[in-house]
Scaffold this motif. Structure first.
Motif, short mmCIF file in Angstrom:
data_model
loop_
_atom_site.label_atom_id
_atom_site.label_comp_id
_atom_site.label_asym_id
_atom_site.label_seq_id
_atom_site.Cartn_x
_atom_site.Cartn_y
_atom_site.Cartn_z
N UNK A 214 0.84 -1.20 0.00
CA UNK A 214 0.00 0.00 0.00
C UNK A 214 0.87 1.25 0.00
N UNK A 215 0.37 2.28 -0.68
CA UNK A 215 1.13 3.53 -0.75
C UNK A 215 0.39 4.69 -0.10
N UNK A 216 -0.84 4.44 0.41
CA UNK A 216 -1.58 5.48 1.12
C UNK A 216 -2.02 4.94 2.48
N UNK A 217 -2.56 5.82 3.29
CA UNK A 217 -3.12 5.42 4.57
C UNK A 217 -4.64 5.40 4.55
N UNK A 218 -5.21 5.24 3.37
CA UNK A 218 -6.67 5.33 3.22
C UNK A 218 -7.35 3.97 3.24
N UNK A 219 -8.63 4.01 3.59
CA UNK A 219 -9.45 2.80 3.46
C UNK A 219 -9.86 2.58 2.01
N UNK A 220 -9.80 3.63 1.20
CA UNK A 220 -10.13 3.51 -0.23
C UNK A 220 -9.21 2.49 -0.90
N UNK A 221 -7.93 2.61 -0.65
CA UNK A 221 -6.97 1.69 -1.26
C UNK A 221 -7.18 0.26 -0.76
#
Length: 664
Positions: free
Chosen positions: A139-146
């Motif tokens: 993962x490259x983000x801290x989002x729940x979207x990813x």
């Protein structure tokens, strides 16, 4: 929390790109922090079979996504017009988790083949992420979207069963050439759709976005109108806009774009199941487990990278949530709406619960804010209120509009007590009304009569005589009965009551959630509902009825208009009261049931009477395009003269009149 919108071509030709930005702009209040647009040429309905896409931002947010071209750019516009696009995804972002530009949507996997626009929060996304990382995903983000994207890559659309949260999303899988629209278990997040005459599927978080796609020709749905004025709610997937549907809770739509003429396949993936457990445990075990799951639910929903607050009425549900939240977030902000009772009378004198709220704020050491509503505040907010609500729904909810407006001045996220009554039997007079019947049809007949909240069968056809031809085949009893798509043989009071709990979760609770979402997002505020945590809901559905209700065999006759009669009983939510007594004052957890309502019974006959008369006793009012003038005004005058309390009917007429001015 965001606003999503888009279009999918089910057959040649492609979508109309000219409407894309206006569709997203219409929900700017849902996402003022960023904007994104994706146009995809899938190759499915083209001779060369090549797929390609254009990923864009808005010129206003070039500082957020510097590498993306702006949709307003003239070169971009020329390129958009040169190709046939099968899919458009639009997004307006309210930044809650990972507020950096990394959270920009539409978002894709690294291969740029799985694309997502998403509205909501997945509260267990960190646990799912850990599971996915063990399987090799990065993962490259801290989002729940990813996390949603890679959960789909790992488990397919079945990944939705892993999500504990509130969500509505659209996803395109370019590998399988499949498109999905998905809504959460309970319908916390709305998702509307329609299919135009040119076979284009249009979808959005709000109806007003769909109206921007000019292929759709707006007209009123007469059947939905009759449904609303029977139940003060719409139980089906209809809306007041003909052919615009609300995707039912716990459902998803799958579209296989590789088919020559793509059709939509709608599937239900979850439903409520209130039933008695096979083995009944000791009451104290239920209390301890309820305490654990409730505390866990509140803590889960505190996750955010922005300020979080709580609504704090004088009731048990919001008080319990605040008590637990305050332990984790010292000096959390709380918000209360009070009412000026100068002109109120009778039982409405108890509607202002500020004293209890202030006392709980003192106990929990919150930073507390209040707003006091007067009779003129209803008239003042009606245009904006109706614009954002988009169509009349359950309840007199303009106080909720002001509550969200107040909270939004201080926080981006607020916790609400919605759901506690429906899960734990907070309305005993409703369930007792239809318990202990002879058979299912007898139960339906009795319960249906009770749920005619606005106009009963004695008046419904007479009132709507101007549109009799368009509604001659509408039988609201059938609409009511169809909520119970399947049912077991009912033998005991507990079985009848569990059916009533099912019905109210599917209809009344769903209506409350639609209202909650629209009125909070009108102010760019994310509203969360801890009672609708998956683990808590699953547990609550299997709690024995006699632990929720103190007098299962009682029968009350109550009129929903007579809200004062709610004070006659406190025998609902018994087990929740016992579990929460360790958190909130005794006079709160033992209090009789009282809804969140303004003193409109008094106001409609007093300080607001001129507004009511000017709006509804006006022969040029737009409501009389559909409703008989004489019969409607007779019922209005029954309230104004004190003969009958028709506050809900008058409120609904005022709301519908305003709707006609905006959308009719």
């Amino acid at each position: 929390m965001c606003g999503i919108t888009g279009a999918v071509s089910l057959h040649k030709p492609g979508i109309e790109v000219i409407y894309s930005k206006p569709m997203a702009d219409k929900v700017v209040h849902r996402g003022p922090d960023d904007a994104g647009y994706l146009f995809f040429h899938t190759g499915c309905k083209h001779n060369n079979g090549i797929s390609f896409f254009h990923n864009l931002t808005d010129s206003q947010f070039k500082n957020v996504s510097e590498l993306l071209p702006a949709i307003e750019n003239q070169t971009v516009q020329r390129e958009l017009k040169q190709h046939d696009w099968d899919i458009y995804l639009g997004h307006r972002r309210l930044s809650i988790l990972d507020t950096s530009s990394a959270g920009h949507q539409p978002m894709s996997d690294l291969s740029k083949n799985i694309w997502l626009v998403y509205n909501g929060e997945i509260y267990n996304f960190k646990d799912i992420r850990i599971e996915l990382e063990k399987k090799g995903h990065r993962f490259i983000t801290g989002t729940d979207t990813e996390v949603i994207i890679y959960a789909y890559i790992e488990w397919g659309i079945e990944c939705i069963h892993k999500f504990n949260g509130m969500f509505a999303f659209a996803m395109y899988d370019n590998y399988k050439k499949k498109f999905y629209l998905v809504r959460d278990r309970y319908g916390i997040k709305p998702l509307y759709y329609t299919i135009t005459k040119h076979q284009t599927l249009i979808f959005a978080s709000e109806i007003k976005s769909i109206l921007e796609y000019k292929e759709y020709q707006s007209e009123i749905d007469y059947e939905a109108l009759l449904e609303y004025f029977t139940f003060q709610n719409i139980f089906t997937d209809k809306t007041l806009h003909k052919d615009i549907k609300l995707l039912p809770a716990g459902n998803f739509i799958e579209i296989n774009l590789s088919e020559k003429n793509s059709g939509i396949n709608k599937q239900q993936y979850w439903d409520f199941d209130f039933s008695e457990p096979e083995t009944i445990k000791d009451e104290q075990e239920y209390i301890e487990e309820l305490d654990r799951l409730f505390s866990q639910a509140v803590e889960r929903q505190l996750v955010a990278d922005v300020d979080v607050g709580c609504y704090l009425s004088g009731g048990m549900d919001s008080g319990s949530i605040t008590a637990i939240a305050a332990k984790k977030l010292p000096y959390i902000k709380t918000f209360t709406i009070g009412f000026d009772l100068t002109s109120a009378s009778g039982i409405e004198m108890s509607f202002d619960e500020r004293k209890k709220s202030e006392y709980m704020s003192y106990l929990f050491k919150t930073e507390h804010y209040e707003m006091v509503l007067k009779s003129g505040d209803m008239e003042r907010c009606m245009p904006d209120y109706s614009y954002h609500l988009e169509e009349p729904r359950v309840g007199q909810s303009y106080p909720n509009y002001y509550a969200a407006k107040l909270a939004s001045k201080f926080v981006k996220v607020v916790l609400s007590g919605t759901g506690g009554d429906e899960l734990f039997a907070g309305y005993p007079w409703r369930y007792y009304k239809a318990a202990n019947k002879n058979n299912f049809d007898d139960y339906i007949d009795t319960y249906y009569k009770f749920w005619q909240r606005l106009i009963d069968n004695n008046f419904i056809k007479e009132i709507f005589s101007p549109i009799a031809a368009q509604t001659k085949n509408v039988w609201t009893r059938d609409i009511f009965a169809n909520i119970f798509k399947s049912h077991n043989t009912l033998n005991t009071a507990e079985e009848y009551i569990n059916h009533s709990l099912y019905f109210e979760a599917k209809t009344f609770l769903h209506g409350l959630l639609v209202v909650e979402d629209k009125l909070s997002m009108a102010h760019s505020l994310e509203s969360r509902v801890p009672f609708l945590d998956n683990d808590l809901v699953d547990f609550s559905q299997k709690i024995p009825v006699n632990l929720k209700l103190a007098n299962v065999n009682a029968v009350f006759k109550m009129n929903e208009n007579e809200i004062g009669k709610l004070h006659k009983t406190n025998d609902g939510k018994v087990i929740l009261r016992k579990a929460m007594q360790r958190y909130i004052p005794e006079d709160v957890h033992k209090a009789v049931k009282q809804g969140f309502s303004s003193p409109d019974n008094s106001w409609f006959k007093g300080e607001s009477i001129d507004f009511v008369k000017k709006t509804l006793l006006n022969f040029d009012a737009k409501i009389y395009d559909y409703m008989d003038v004489d019969v409607t005004q007779m019922l209005i005058n029954e309230h104004l003269t004190g003969k009958n309390n028709r506050r809900l009917f008058i409120w609904s007429l005022l709301n519908f009149e305003q709707w006609n001015k905006l959308y009719g």
